[in-house]
Design an enzyme around this catalytic site. Structure first.
Site, PDB file in Angstrom:
ATOM      1  CE  LYS A 258      -1.844   1.854   3.658  1.00  0.00           C
ATOM      2  NZ  LYS A 258      -2.640   2.126   4.869  1.00  0.00           N
TER       3      LYS A 258
ATOM      4  CG  ASP B  11      -7.180   3.943   2.587  1.00  0.00           C
ATOM      5  OD1 ASP B  11      -8.113   3.667   1.797  1.00  0.00           O
ATOM      6  OD2 ASP B  11      -7.016   5.079   3.054  1.00  0.00           O
TER       7      ASP B  11
END
Length: 213
Positions: free
Chosen positions: A121, A139
């Site tokens: 991420k 997220d």
């Protein structure tokens, strides 16, 4: 409505409503963004932005941060979630940047995830924001909003969400779509009691259709 039509309509809305989406993390260069994103894991951008100026004042680059002590960093980030782990990650990240990358932030996901504290991420955020690469950072906001809108189907993990999104979003829009979904989830499509009445894409939303029926 086909999935293709849903994506096109939602992307068109955000393109007009938020033509220049940006991260809410404050930074002046790639190194500062990397530090901020590492700190932002399970922490608000607002809290991170209150903390990073003090870090950058004392440790303005990778070389300086690599020489910091655990106690130095911990004292600066103790108000951030998981300060112990993040202190170790920041110092380890800086040491590896200096020793293996000549203090330069690599703009490659595979190289970035070698750095302590950097997962997929974070690597996607860095390459997307700095280099506008078509990498989708997922997220909790992106995961939730994508599922509610019907952009993803039965995605159980962030990677599955990422793969489904980039399959349907034009490459030159992925870096913007990342911000659109995050900001929408942060301020409108919130986890509890989403503000559907103030949502510009509610009529395109599978979740809204379900709760209305």
């Amino acid at each position: 409505m086909t999935k293709k039509q849903r994506f096109e309509a939602i992307l068109e809305y955000f393109s007009v409503a938020v033509p220049k989406p940006e991260t809410e993390l404050m930074y002046d260069n790639p190194f500062q963004l990397l530090v901020a994103v590492i700190l932002s894991a399970q922490c608000t951008d607002k809290r991170v932005n209150m903390t990073t100026p003090h870090i950058f004042a004392q440790f303005p680059d990778a070389q300086a941060l690599s020489n910091a002590s655990f106690e130095d960093i911990f004292a600066l980030i103790k108000s951030i979630s998981y300060p112990s782990n993040k202190s170790k990650h920041l110092i380890g990240m800086a040491k590896m940047l200096v020793e293996e990358f000549g203090s330069e932030i690599p703009m490659n996901v595979e190289e970035l995830i070698k750095l302590p504290g950097v997962g997929r991420k974070t690597a996607n955020v860095i390459t997307s924001v700095i280099d506008q690469q078509p990498n989708m950072a997922v997220d909790t906001h992106v995961f939730r909003v994508s599922a509610r809108l019907g952009l993803t189907t039965n995605a159980k993990t962030p990677l599955q969400t990422e793969q489904q999104l980039i399959k349907h979003i034009p490459k030159d829009m992925v870096h913007k779509a990342h911000h659109w979904l995050i900001l929408h989830g942060r301020y409108t499509c919130i986890a509890r009691n989403p503000k559907c009445d103030n949502c510009g894409v509610s009529e395109l939303c599978k979740y809204y259709k379900k709760i209305k029926s």
